[in-house]
Design a protein around this motif. Structure first.
Motif, PDB file in Angstrom:
ATOM      1  N   ARG A   1      -4.657-105.318 -37.642  1.00 19.27           N
ATOM      2  CA  ARG A   1      -4.271-105.952 -36.362  1.00 19.27           C
ATOM      3  C   ARG A   1      -5.845-106.604 -35.895  1.00 19.27           C
ATOM      4  O   ARG A   1      -5.445-107.749 -35.317  1.00 19.27           O
ATOM      5  N   MET A   2      -6.459-105.970 -35.981  1.00 16.30           N
ATOM      6  CA  MET A   2      -8.032-106.628 -35.489  1.00 16.30           C
ATOM      7  C   MET A   2      -8.191-107.688 -36.335  1.00 16.30           C
ATOM      8  O   MET A   2      -8.868-108.695 -35.672  1.00 16.30           O
ATOM      9  N   ARG A   3      -7.992-107.741 -37.582  1.00 16.95           N
ATOM     10  CA  ARG A   3      -8.427-108.903 -38.530  1.00 16.95           C
ATOM     11  C   ARG A   3      -7.681-110.067 -37.908  1.00 16.95           C
ATOM     12  O   ARG A   3      -8.030-110.922 -37.699  1.00 16.95           O
ATOM     13  N   ASP A   4      -6.253-109.756 -37.705  1.00 19.68           N
ATOM     14  CA  ASP A   4      -5.423-110.902 -37.213  1.00 19.68           C
ATOM     15  C   ASP A   4      -5.627-111.348 -35.944  1.00 19.68           C
ATOM     16  O   ASP A   4      -5.680-112.773 -35.652  1.00 19.68           O
ATOM     17  N   LEU A   5      -6.164-110.519 -35.075  1.00 19.31           N
ATOM     18  CA  LEU A   5      -6.646-110.893 -33.540  1.00 19.31           C
ATOM     19  C   LEU A   5      -7.645-111.798 -33.786  1.00 19.31           C
ATOM     20  O   LEU A   5      -8.025-112.986 -33.026  1.00 19.31           O
ATOM     21  N   ALA A   6      -8.710-111.432 -34.580  1.00 23.07           N
ATOM     22  CA  ALA A   6      -9.934-112.211 -34.793  1.00 23.07           C
ATOM     23  C   ALA A   6      -9.595-113.383 -35.488  1.00 23.07           C
ATOM     24  O   ALA A   6     -10.206-114.431 -35.085  1.00 23.07           O
TER      25      ALA A   6
ATOM     26  N   ASP B   1     -18.566-112.197 -32.871  1.00 22.54           N
ATOM     27  CA  ASP B   1     -18.017-113.700 -33.556  1.00 22.54           C
ATOM     28  C   ASP B   1     -16.767-113.432 -34.242  1.00 22.54           C
ATOM     29  O   ASP B   1     -16.527-112.638 -35.038  1.00 22.54           O
ATOM     30  N   PRO B   2     -15.669-113.944 -33.567  1.00 22.08           N
ATOM     31  CA  PRO B   2     -14.440-113.752 -34.296  1.00 22.08           C
ATOM     32  C   PRO B   2     -14.417-114.192 -35.702  1.00 22.08           C
ATOM     33  O   PRO B   2     -13.641-113.787 -36.551  1.00 22.08           O
ATOM     34  N   VAL B   3     -15.065-115.378 -36.198  1.00 22.92           N
ATOM     35  CA  VAL B   3     -14.929-115.831 -37.484  1.00 22.92           C
ATOM     36  C   VAL B   3     -15.821-114.591 -38.410  1.00 22.92           C
ATOM     37  O   VAL B   3     -15.146-114.273 -39.484  1.00 22.92           O
ATOM     38  N   LEU B   4     -16.879-114.053 -38.202  1.00 25.06           N
ATOM     39  CA  LEU B   4     -17.509-112.934 -38.845  1.00 25.06           C
ATOM     40  C   LEU B   4     -16.684-111.960 -38.985  1.00 25.06           C
ATOM     41  O   LEU B   4     -16.343-111.345 -39.674  1.00 25.06           O
ATOM     42  N   ILE B   5     -16.030-111.330 -37.483  1.00 30.08           N
ATOM     43  CA  ILE B   5     -14.934-110.160 -37.571  1.00 30.08           C
ATOM     44  C   ILE B   5     -13.778-110.359 -38.523  1.00 30.08           C
ATOM     45  O   ILE B   5     -13.632-109.429 -39.086  1.00 30.08           O
ATOM     46  N   ALA B   6     -13.309-111.780 -38.479  1.00 23.89           N
ATOM     47  CA  ALA B   6     -12.285-111.654 -39.193  1.00 23.89           C
ATOM     48  C   ALA B   6     -12.359-111.811 -40.736  1.00 23.89           C
ATOM     49  O   ALA B   6     -11.556-111.057 -41.489  1.00 23.89           O
TER      50      ALA B   6
END
Length: 160
Positions: free
Chosen positions: A105-110, A36-41
């Motif tokens: 970077r992972m945060r930004d991509l998510a 889930d991109p929202v949760l990961i972000a």
């Protein structure tokens, strides 16, 4: 009294490094599994904050309190267990510094995927795999350092 204070600060710093590292890894892995991109972000944002506030602070304090302890007790910086600990500390840093960038970077991509309501991009998955792999040598090196600090084994690092 100085020895007890320095030892306390050094042990707290080691605890923060080990505990924050393990906690960050746990929460990143669990959020990643959701896809889930929202949760990961959200989680990655907290992880970046925790790494900045806790890990970086402890990483700076550890060599300072360690050096002051060495001076206070009268050990030599060339004792085998100290040399090995310092070498492992460099290994930890060599893995941790890129991990911080990967987390950002992972945060930004998510965040981008969440904002666009799209799945996580392939670049995120590549970063995650590298991030995951980098965690193992760093984690085991920290465990080894903690053991060296407690056991203080007689190690012959220098020939002769």
């Amino acid at each position: 009294m100085t020895y007890q204070l320095l030892l306390f600060l050094h042990v707290v710093g080691a605890t923060v490094l080990l505990g924050t590292g393990a906690g960050i890894a746990f929460f990143m892995v669990i959020s990643h599994r959701s896809r889930d991109p929202v949760l990961i972000a959200h989680v990655a944002g907290i992880v970046v904050l925790a790494d900045t506030a806790f890990t970086a602070t402890a990483a700076i304090a550890q060599p300072i309190t360690g050096y002051l302890l060495v001076r206070e007790v009268g050990w030599s910086l060339t004792e085998g267990w100290i040399v090995l600990s310092l070498g492992l500390y460099i290994v930890v840093g060599a893995f941790w510094l890129p991990v911080v960038w990967m987390q950002i970077r992972m945060r930004d991509l998510a965040r981008q995927a969440a904002a666009q309501s799209t799945p996580l991009p392939i670049a995120y998955d590549r970063l995650y795999r590298t991030w995951f792999a980098f965690g193992f040598p760093a984690f085991f090196a920290v465990l080894a350092i903690v053991w060296l600090m407690l056991a203080k084994p007689a190690l012959s690092i220098w020939p002769g």
